[in-house]
Design an enzyme around this catalytic site. Structure first.
Site, PDB file in Angstrom:
ATOM      1  N   SER A  57       0.839  -1.204   0.000  1.00 21.12           N
ATOM      2  CA  SER A  57       0.000   0.000   0.000  1.00 21.12           C
ATOM      3  C   SER A  57       0.867   1.243   0.000  1.00 21.12           C
ATOM      4  CB  SER A  57      -0.873   0.018   1.254  1.00 21.12           C
ATOM      5  OG  SER A  57      -1.458   1.295   1.425  1.00 21.12           O
ATOM      6  N   ARG A 108      -5.610  -4.393   6.292  1.00 19.01           N
ATOM      7  CA  ARG A 108      -5.704  -4.658   4.845  1.00 19.01           C
ATOM      8  C   ARG A 108      -5.505  -6.166   4.662  1.00 19.01           C
ATOM      9  NH1 ARG A 108      -3.365  -1.457  -0.362  1.00 19.01           N
ATOM     10  NH2 ARG A 108      -5.143  -0.193   0.271  1.00 19.01           N
ATOM     11  N   HIS A 135     -13.615  -1.269  -0.033  1.00 19.82           N
ATOM     12  CA  HIS A 135     -12.559  -0.290   0.271  1.00 19.82           C
ATOM     13  C   HIS A 135     -13.239   0.990   0.779  1.00 19.82           C
ATOM     14  CE1 HIS A 135      -8.692   1.341   0.467  1.00 19.82           C
ATOM     15  NE2 HIS A 135      -8.359   1.454  -0.801  1.00 19.82           N
ATOM     16  N   GLN A 138     -11.566   4.505   0.773  1.00 29.29           N
ATOM     17  CA  GLN A 138     -11.471   5.070  -0.575  1.00 29.29           C
ATOM     18  C   GLN A 138     -12.793   5.738  -0.963  1.00 29.29           C
ATOM     19  OE1 GLN A 138      -8.549   4.844  -2.630  1.00 29.29           O
ATOM     20  NE2 GLN A 138      -9.685   6.436  -3.703  1.00 29.29           N
ATOM     21  N   ASN A 175     -13.581  -4.458  -5.554  1.00 26.74           N
ATOM     22  CA  ASN A 175     -13.748  -3.913  -4.206  1.00 26.74           C
ATOM     23  C   ASN A 175     -14.008  -2.393  -4.168  1.00 26.74           C
ATOM     24  OD1 ASN A 175     -11.106  -3.563  -5.149  1.00 26.74           O
ATOM     25  ND2 ASN A 175     -10.136  -4.667  -3.455  1.00 26.74           N
ATOM     26  N   ASP A 241     -10.361   1.528 -12.335  1.00 25.88           N
ATOM     27  CA  ASP A 241      -9.352   1.014 -11.406  1.00 25.88           C
ATOM     28  C   ASP A 241      -8.562  -0.023 -12.195  1.00 25.88           C
ATOM     29  OD1 ASP A 241      -7.896   0.260  -9.153  1.00 25.88           O
ATOM     30  OD2 ASP A 241      -9.538  -0.845  -8.200  1.00 25.88           O
ATOM     31  N   SER A 245      -6.472  -6.755  -9.786  1.00 29.36           N
ATOM     32  CA  SER A 245      -6.323  -6.373  -8.382  1.00 29.36           C
ATOM     33  C   SER A 245      -5.303  -7.266  -7.692  1.00 29.36           C
ATOM     34  CB  SER A 245      -7.674  -6.496  -7.667  1.00 29.36           C
ATOM     35  OG  SER A 245      -8.489  -5.389  -7.981  1.00 29.36           O
ATOM     36  N   MET A 246      -4.843  -6.791  -6.530  1.00 26.12           N
ATOM     37  CA  MET A 246      -3.880  -7.587  -5.757  1.00 26.12           C
ATOM     38  C   MET A 246      -4.502  -8.943  -5.415  1.00 26.12           C
ATOM     39  SD  MET A 246      -2.110  -4.745  -3.289  1.00 26.12           S
ATOM     40  CE  MET A 246      -3.550  -3.704  -3.009  1.00 26.12           C
ATOM     41  N   CYS A 283      -8.630   5.397  -8.105  1.00 25.90           N
ATOM     42  CA  CYS A 283      -8.125   5.315  -6.717  1.00 25.90           C
ATOM     43  C   CYS A 283      -6.606   5.217  -6.656  1.00 25.90           C
ATOM     44  CB  CYS A 283      -8.749   4.113  -6.010  1.00 25.90           C
ATOM     45  SG  CYS A 283      -8.297   2.530  -6.756  1.00 25.90           S
ATOM     46  N   ARG A 310      -7.448  10.983   0.707  1.00 24.54           N
ATOM     47  CA  ARG A 310      -7.354   9.787   1.561  1.00 24.54           C
ATOM     48  C   ARG A 310      -6.906  10.177   2.976  1.00 24.54           C
ATOM     49  NH1 ARG A 310      -7.024   4.714  -0.323  1.00 24.54           N
ATOM     50  NH2 ARG A 310      -7.128   4.410   1.939  1.00 24.54           N
TER      51      ARG A 310
HETATM   52  N1   CP Z   1      -5.964   3.619  -3.341  1.00 26.34           N
HETATM   53  C1   CP Z   1      -5.270   2.840  -2.492  1.00 26.34           C
HETATM   54  O1   CP Z   1      -5.815   2.203  -1.574  1.00 26.34           O
HETATM   55  O2   CP Z   1      -3.932   2.821  -2.720  1.00 26.34           O
HETATM   56  P1   CP Z   1      -2.865   1.935  -1.946  1.00 26.34           P
HETATM   57  O3   CP Z   1      -3.076   0.504  -2.371  1.00 26.34           O
HETATM   58  O4   CP Z   1      -1.535   2.469  -2.386  1.00 26.34           O
HETATM   59  O5   CP Z   1      -3.088   2.079  -0.478  1.00 26.34           O
HETATM   60  N1  NVA Z   2      -8.730  -2.981  -6.735  1.00 29.08           N
HETATM   61  C1  NVA Z   2      -7.399  -2.717  -6.268  1.00 29.08           C
HETATM   62  C2  NVA Z   2      -7.402  -1.505  -5.418  1.00 29.08           C
HETATM   63  C3  NVA Z   2      -6.078  -1.105  -4.857  1.00 29.08           C
HETATM   64  C4  NVA Z   2      -6.163   0.130  -4.023  1.00 29.08           C
HETATM   65  C5  NVA Z   2      -6.862  -3.924  -5.518  1.00 29.08           C
HETATM   66  O1  NVA Z   2      -7.613  -4.534  -4.753  1.00 29.08           O
HETATM   67  O2  NVA Z   2      -5.701  -4.265  -5.710  1.00 29.08           O
END
Ligand code: CP
Ligand code: NVA
Length: 329
Positions: A57, A108, A135, A138, A175, A241, A245-246, A283, A310
């Site tokens: 993050s 997280r 999220h 956000q 998310n 976005d 995603s992660m 985001c 944020r």
């Molecule tokens: N937008 C957001 O949550 O970014 P990070 O993953 O860098 O925290």
């Molecule tokens: N959708 C992305 C948001 C990251 C802030 C994720 O979950 O990786």
């Protein structure tokens, strides 16, 4: 844990408080270096906020640490390699122990059940810093950004004065979208979501989003399509976005192929008929495949104020859930 746990008035108040703290803090900083507005100073004095992050993050980490510092508390960052969680100790044991020594956990996680279980077993408030489903921090920052960019009439608290606007989300249903869409429905903002077939909003999420309409006089509509131009038609704001995603890294090639044609560009906005003066939001972190440089760095982009907000969203949430024990005043 998610925007759906709030009433429209509570969500709006969190947004308005975030905006008010931004103005007050900037005014105090302008008055002299290191000045913190009296309203924030020392609110978390002597308190520790544990930040348990199982994924990387930038914004969430920096904004939370900075917010706790502004409020006079101690942010304790605990990355996935720092604590026993998930490797050598159960969520239950971790939650019991950390909550016995701190005033809040900001977590997280991957599966949403992880942050929900932490909250269930914790003796202190738990704030979701992103899960696979939601999220919420956000969404607070995003509506602060929309409010600051668009609100023309005085905001009455339950709607922020944004009724009748249209958001177009073009990209993955994820998310960030689920909490943003919930907030849109609550505030009377229409949201049109364009995702490729197979990447639309899952039914269980649709139910959560639509249940935000209960008790709202004029809820926003949720419109779903697989055609980006349809979503963009008459939109005030175009949002996207990452397509990956992660946690979805193994699907990268399949996703990049499936989302071809969903990149946000000025041509798409023109073809689809976005409103004149439309704005762009994301985001972050951003990859060029979902939005080109011309839009991302262009005059209609709100991405950097959105990222800065944020910080103020974190201040507002910490005040409500830690300082005021969940009362959103
Ligand atoms: N937008 C957001 O949550 O970014 P990070 O993953 O860098 O925290
Ligand atoms: N959708 C992305 C948001 C990251 C802030 C994720 O979950 O990786």
């Amino acid at each position: 844990l998610s925007i759906g746990q709030l009433s429209p008035a509570e969500f709006s108040k969190l947004v308005l408080n975030a905006s008010a703290y931004k103005q007050a803090t900037k005014a105090a900083f302008a008055a002299g270096p290191g000045q913190v507005p009296r309203t924030l100073d020392g609110k978390l004095k002597g308190r520790t906020v544990a930040m348990m992050f199982s994924k990387r993050s930038t914004r969430t980490r920096v904004s939370t640490e900075a917010a706790v510092a502004l409020m006079g508390g101690h942010p304790m960052f605990l990355g996935k390699d720092d604590i026993q969680l998930g490797v050598n100790e159960s969520l239950y044991d971790t939650s019991k122990v950390i909550s016995s020594m701190t005033s809040c956990m900001v977590a997280r996680v991957g599966p949403h059940s992880d942050v929900a279980n932490l909250a269930k077993d914790s003796s202190v408030p738990v704030i979701n810093a992103l899960s696979d489903d939601f999220h919420p921090l956000q969404a607070i920052a995003d509506f602060q950004t929309i409010h600051e960019a668009f609100a023309t009439k005085p905001a009455h608290e339950a709607s922020l004065g944004l009724e009748g606007m249209k958001v177009a989300w073009v990209g993955d249903s994820n998310n960030v979208l689920f909490d943003m869409a919930t907030a849109c429905v609550m505030l009377g903002v229409d949201i049109a979501v364009a995702s490729p077939a197979g990447y639309g909003i899952p039914d269980r999420m649709k139910q959560i989003i639509l249940s935000a309409a209960e008790g709202v006089a004029k809820p926003g509509k949720l419109i779903e399509t697989t055609v980006p131009e349809e979503a963009v038609k008459d939109a005030d704001i175009l949002v996207t976005d990452t397509w990956v995603s992660m946690g979805q890294e193994a699907e990268t090639q399949r996703r990049l192929k499936a989302f071809a044609g969903f990149q946000i560009t000025n041509e798409l906005a023109k073809r689809g008929g976005a409103k004149p003066g439309w704005k762009f939001m994301h985001c972050l972190p951003r990859h060029p495949e979902e939005v080109d440089d011309e839009v991302f760095y262009g005059p209609q982009s709100l991405v950097f104020p959105e990222a800065e907000n944020r910080l103020w969203a974190a201040v507002s949430a910490l005040e409500a859930f830690v300082v005021n024990n969940g009362r959103i005043l």
